[in-house]
Design a protein around this motif. Structure first.
Motif, PDB file in Angstrom:
ATOM      1  N   ASN A  54      50.710   3.570  23.367  1.00  0.00           N
ATOM      2  CA  ASN A  54      49.682   4.505  23.813  1.00  0.00           C
ATOM      3  C   ASN A  54      50.295   5.876  23.935  1.00  0.00           C
ATOM      4  OD1 ASN A  54      47.910   5.952  26.052  1.00  0.00           O
ATOM      5  ND2 ASN A  54      46.673   4.328  25.136  1.00  0.00           N
ATOM      6  N   GLY A  55      49.597   6.905  23.433  1.00  0.00           N
ATOM      7  CA  GLY A  55      50.145   8.252  23.459  1.00  0.00           C
ATOM      8  C   GLY A  55      49.559   9.157  24.508  1.00  0.00           C
ATOM      9  N   SER A  56      48.649   8.644  25.339  1.00  0.00           N
ATOM     10  CA  SER A  56      48.054   9.503  26.363  1.00  0.00           C
ATOM     11  C   SER A  56      49.109   9.870  27.395  1.00  0.00           C
ATOM     12  CB  SER A  56      46.892   8.777  27.044  1.00  0.00           C
ATOM     13  OG  SER A  56      45.876   8.473  26.109  1.00  0.00           O
ATOM     14  N   PRO A  57      49.332  11.152  27.658  1.00  0.00           N
ATOM     15  CA  PRO A  57      50.419  11.563  28.547  1.00  0.00           C
ATOM     16  C   PRO A  57      50.338  10.957  29.938  1.00  0.00           C
ATOM     17  CG  PRO A  57      49.525  13.452  27.360  1.00  0.00           C
ATOM     18  CD  PRO A  57      48.609  12.307  27.090  1.00  0.00           C
ATOM     19  N   HIS A  58      49.139  10.723  30.474  1.00  0.00           N
ATOM     20  CA  HIS A  58      49.009  10.235  31.836  1.00  0.00           C
ATOM     21  C   HIS A  58      49.102   8.715  31.924  1.00  0.00           C
ATOM     22  CE1 HIS A  58      45.002   9.721  30.259  1.00  0.00           C
ATOM     23  NE2 HIS A  58      44.587   9.110  31.342  1.00  0.00           N
ATOM     24  N   LEU A 310      41.885  18.522  20.305  1.00  0.00           N
ATOM     25  CA  LEU A 310      40.978  18.630  21.448  1.00  0.00           C
ATOM     26  C   LEU A 310      41.041  17.399  22.341  1.00  0.00           C
ATOM     27  CD1 LEU A 310      37.788  20.324  19.945  1.00  0.00           C
ATOM     28  CD2 LEU A 310      39.730  21.380  21.118  1.00  0.00           C
ATOM     29  N   ASP A 311      41.280  16.231  21.768  1.00  0.00           N
ATOM     30  CA  ASP A 311      41.391  15.015  22.579  1.00  0.00           C
ATOM     31  C   ASP A 311      42.594  15.100  23.506  1.00  0.00           C
ATOM     32  OD1 ASP A 311      39.149  13.831  21.405  1.00  0.00           O
ATOM     33  OD2 ASP A 311      40.350  13.026  19.756  1.00  0.00           O
ATOM     34  N   VAL A 312      43.704  15.616  22.985  1.00  0.00           N
ATOM     35  CA  VAL A 312      44.907  15.779  23.795  1.00  0.00           C
ATOM     36  C   VAL A 312      44.676  16.815  24.890  1.00  0.00           C
ATOM     37  CG1 VAL A 312      47.353  16.391  23.771  1.00  0.00           C
ATOM     38  CG2 VAL A 312      46.368  15.154  21.835  1.00  0.00           C
ATOM     39  N   PHE A 313      44.071  17.950  24.517  1.00  0.00           N
ATOM     40  CA  PHE A 313      43.822  19.015  25.487  1.00  0.00           C
ATOM     41  C   PHE A 313      42.875  18.541  26.590  1.00  0.00           C
ATOM     42  CE2 PHE A 313      44.425  22.433  21.937  1.00  0.00           C
ATOM     43  CZ  PHE A 313      45.747  22.060  21.821  1.00  0.00           C
ATOM     44  N   LEU A 314      41.863  17.772  26.198  1.00  0.00           N
ATOM     45  CA  LEU A 314      40.892  17.270  27.161  1.00  0.00           C
ATOM     46  C   LEU A 314      41.584  16.412  28.224  1.00  0.00           C
ATOM     47  CD1 LEU A 314      37.802  17.098  27.762  1.00  0.00           C
ATOM     48  CD2 LEU A 314      37.794  14.997  26.433  1.00  0.00           C
ATOM     49  N   THR A 315      42.463  15.518  27.800  1.00  0.00           N
ATOM     50  CA  THR A 315      43.196  14.665  28.740  1.00  0.00           C
ATOM     51  C   THR A 315      44.094  15.487  29.646  1.00  0.00           C
ATOM     52  OG1 THR A 315      43.181  12.802  27.191  1.00  0.00           O
ATOM     53  CG2 THR A 315      44.851  12.765  28.926  1.00  0.00           C
ATOM     54  N   ALA A 316      44.807  16.461  29.071  1.00  0.00           N
ATOM     55  CA  ALA A 316      45.712  17.296  29.866  1.00  0.00           C
ATOM     56  C   ALA A 316      44.949  18.100  30.916  1.00  0.00           C
ATOM     57  CB  ALA A 316      46.503  18.228  28.946  1.00  0.00           C
TER      58      ALA A 316
END
Length: 339
Positions: A54-58, A310-316
């Motif tokens: 999984n690559g989601s930072p959180h 945008l998916d990455v920015f949205l999560t951040a």
């Protein structure tokens, strides 16, 4: 004193019944004197446990590389699941180990050894035998320069403000939470070893069926078949992965040739997205609007920038406390901080 500490490797995420859970930022299970607000370790309510790509930072897990007796280990730097019993972990093979495969490497997923009794009968002295993994690595009995040495405060009878906020706990996150270990109590049939909570060296036990928010699962990955951990680039697991020029440039070249990212390269994509010019533009736009008294911002990607950014920015943004939504008309985000 500690020298250059082993840098943490970040990859993989905790999954329960296919749902990827967040990585705890407040890794304690008890609202103690020096933890004046509740922790956020995910609570176990049943289901199959695993470590997935999984690559989601959180959601990505932080691991600490360790080597002992010819074994290459990655030790989670905190509990990642709470309110789970030793029995429930054992039913899934997660006490002594179950084989998993991550990024092309085979590992044994398990918990640490922690001793089957307190050393010399004193809970504050650690576990026996003293060669257990908790004392070898977390208490740093082996005097490894890449691990922090616990101070007298870290080894005290109770958690103090100094120990809670100190280097050792910030590195290993043992305060106000017990971690299950492999061993059964040497005399109490249903007793199972616990480590942490009151001090870095503290040994305790509870019945194998115990389920509390302050007892949890701290996973270990043991490399199998001499599949050693990254050496020169241990501090950055992503350097071991093959980078794609398309990912680094964030260009669609052309859109019809866009390939689905592998889960390994997804991690690189997220890391580079948060270093990109597009992300800097987003932050600058938010800052400019805030300075003139506005509480919202609209951000749009350039035509040659990858819309997956945008998916990455949205999560951040959501992790930072902003409200953010995707636009309907194109590659844009609407950000709000007045709620």
């Amino acid at each position: 004193m500690s020298g250059n500490l082993a840098e943490k490797i970040k990859f993989g995420a905790l999954s329960v019944d296919g749902k990827v859970l967040p990585f705890p930022k407040k890794p304690w299970g008890y609202e103690g004197t020096h933890a004046p607000f509740p922790g956020d370790i995910p609570r176990y309510d049943g289901g199959q446990i695993g470590i997935v790509h999984n690559g989601s930072p959180h959601k990505v897990i932080s691991w600490i590389p360790a080597k002992c007796d010819g074994k290459d280990l990655l030790i989670a730097d905190r509990n990642i699941l709470s309110h789970i019993s030793w029995d429930e972990l054992n039913e899934q093979g997660l006490i002594s180990g179950v084989e998993v495969k991550l990024y092309g490497k085979r590992y044994l997923l398990r918990v640490l050894t922690g001793g089957n009794r307190p050393l010399d009968g004193d809970y504050e002295l650690g576990g026996f035998p003293h060669s257990n993994e908790w004392d070898s690595f977390i208490t740093n009995r082996t005097a490894t320069s890449s691990f922090p040495f616990p101070t007298n405060e870290d080894l005290g009878e109770y958690v103090s403000e100094e120990s809670f906020n100190g280097t050792h706990n910030r590195y290993w996150n043992w305060a106000y939470t017990y971690s299950w270990c492999q061993e059964s109590h040497h005399e109490v049939g249903s007793g199972r070893a616990l480590r942490g909570f009151d001090s870095a060296r503290y040994w305790y036990y509870s019945t194998s069926a115990s389920r509390y928010t302050y007892i949890g699962f701290r996973p270990v990955l043991e490399a199998l078949n001499s599949e050693s951990l990254p050496s020169d680039d241990k501090k950055d697991f992503s350097k071991q992965l093959i980078k794609s020029p398309q990912i680094e440039l964030f260009k669609l070249t052309p859109a019809s040739d866009l390939k689905v990212l592998s889960e390994a390269n997804e991690i690189i994509f997220v890391e580079n997205a948060l270093k990109s010019k597009a992300y800097r533009r987003l932050l600058e736009d938010i800052t400019e609007n805030a300075l003139v008294g506005r509480y919202e911002s609209r951000f749009e990607l350039f035509v040659d920038e990858d819309p997956r950014l945008l998916d990455v920015f949205l999560t951040a943004l959501e992790d930072a406390g902003y409200s953010a939504t995707r636009g309907d008309g194109g590659p844009e985000l609407f950000v709000n901080w007045n709620y």
